[in-house]
Motif scaffolding. Structure first.
Motif, PDB file in Angstrom:
ATOM      1  N   HIS A 111     -27.628 -46.245  15.795  1.00 33.20           N
ATOM      2  CA  HIS A 111     -27.242 -45.051  15.005  1.00 33.20           C
ATOM      3  C   HIS A 111     -25.764 -45.096  14.633  1.00 33.20           C
ATOM      4  O   HIS A 111     -24.901 -44.883  15.474  1.00 33.20           O
ATOM      5  CB  HIS A 111     -27.520 -43.789  15.822  1.00 33.20           C
ATOM      6  N   HIS A 160     -22.839 -44.504  11.064  1.00 33.97           N
ATOM      7  CA  HIS A 160     -22.620 -44.008   9.690  1.00 33.97           C
ATOM      8  C   HIS A 160     -21.471 -44.800   9.065  1.00 33.97           C
ATOM      9  O   HIS A 160     -20.367 -44.279   8.907  1.00 33.97           O
ATOM     10  CB  HIS A 160     -22.297 -42.514   9.709  1.00 33.97           C
ATOM     11  N   GLU A 165     -31.388 -38.940   9.783  1.00 34.92           N
ATOM     12  CA  GLU A 165     -31.643 -38.078  10.888  1.00 34.92           C
ATOM     13  C   GLU A 165     -32.134 -36.721  10.406  1.00 34.92           C
ATOM     14  O   GLU A 165     -31.644 -36.170   9.420  1.00 34.92           O
ATOM     15  CB  GLU A 165     -30.394 -37.917  11.766  1.00 34.92           C
ATOM     16  N   HIS A 181     -31.747 -38.739  19.118  1.00 36.00           N
ATOM     17  CA  HIS A 181     -30.409 -39.292  18.938  1.00 36.00           C
ATOM     18  C   HIS A 181     -29.380 -38.424  19.660  1.00 36.00           C
ATOM     19  O   HIS A 181     -29.524 -37.202  19.690  1.00 36.00           O
ATOM     20  CB  HIS A 181     -30.168 -39.415  17.425  1.00 36.00           C
ATOM     21  N   ASP A 229     -23.071 -43.367  16.759  1.00 35.66           N
ATOM     22  CA  ASP A 229     -22.808 -42.241  15.859  1.00 35.66           C
ATOM     23  C   ASP A 229     -21.439 -42.423  15.183  1.00 35.66           C
ATOM     24  O   ASP A 229     -20.793 -41.455  14.816  1.00 35.66           O
ATOM     25  CB  ASP A 229     -22.877 -40.890  16.580  1.00 35.66           C
TER      26      ASP A 229
HETATM   27 NI    NI Z   1     -25.538 -39.271  13.198  1.00 33.04          NI
END
Ligand code: NI
Length: 255
Positions: free
Chosen positions: A6, A8, A92, A153, A203
């Protein structure tokens, strides 16, 4: 190698050095990354990233706090992207009552729609649930989420709630928070969750682990997370990396 389930990397925090950073992963033991869509815009940039980098996979979804931007037309577009090569999950998606915006009824509607999408395209879901433990669980049970499969998550609830998700066969994304001194409940939960249900995640650019807490997070910080999980489970850091990589392959790549 480390599998970051996970991140970004489309975030503007990486605009200055994205290429340089991503191409350095292999030599630092980062094998694969899932870049997770959180808005329509970030789904588009995720699609660019997965085309550009062989080791990046994508998830298509809209974060609960961003669901105000969805309508039938944009949702149809989102559905259409889920059959793209290297798109391995829907998400998500979920509920976020920390930021009660948009209102829960809107969040719930699009959570349900994205769960049904995942079922239809036979992809696992990446679930974001913050300060919304009961509603998330109630909805997942009502939707028979166990048949869809996926990961919670940034799992941030108790061991008791972990048990409920385990009963549905879900995985748990564990990231930087596990290294924080005040994360007592999460540490208890991770001791309880079987290693074969744990995934490593960053994350990125958020939630950097100690000793880099507060700075921009990248997958290069995952050894700190693996080390903490290793201590809690009484196994080696290498074993944590191996097991979590296998778990991610099983969930997302069907291997
Ligand atoms: Ni996220």
């Amino acid at each position: 190698m480390i599998f970051d389930s996970h991140a970004h990397y489309d975030d503007e925090a990486f605009d200055g050095d994205r290429e340089q950073l991503l191409t350095s992963f292999k030599e630092h033991g980062i094998g694969r990354v899932i870049n997770v869509g959180a808005s329509l815009e970030s789904c588009k940039t995720t699609l660019q990233l997965i085309r550009q980098y062989p080791f990046i996979y994508g998830a298509m979804g809209v974060h609960p706090s961003e669901t105000g931007e969805l309508d039938e037309e944009s949702f149809a577009w989102l559905c259409g992207q889920c059959t793209t090569d290297k798109v391995v999950a829907v998400g998500e998606t979920g509920l976020d009552y920390h930021w009660k915006e948009p209102e829960p009824s809107v969040q719930k509607m699009w959570f349900e729609r994205q769960m049904e999408l995942a079922r239809e395209v036979k992809l696992p879901v990446i679930i974001h649930s913050r300060d919304a433990a009961k509603d998330t669980l109630d909805m997942m049970k009502a939707l028979h989420a166990g048949d869809i499969g996926g990961v919670i998550h940034c799992f941030s609830y108790t061991k008791e709630i972990a048990r409920e998700y385990l009963d549905m066969g879900y995985y748990f994304g564990i990231g930087g928070v596990i290294t924080f001194q005040n994360a007592k409940k999460l540490k208890e939960a991770v001791e309880y969750i079987p290693a074969d249900k744990i995934l490593l995640e960053t994350d990125s650019p958020y939630l950097a682990p100690e000793p880099n807490r507060g700075r921009r997070n990248t997958s290069l910080n995952l050894p700190y997370v693996a080390q903490k999980i290793a201590e809690l489970k009484g196994i080696s850091c290498e074993e944590v990396v191996e097991i979590t990589e296998r778990n991610a392959e099983k969930l997302f790549l069907g291997q």
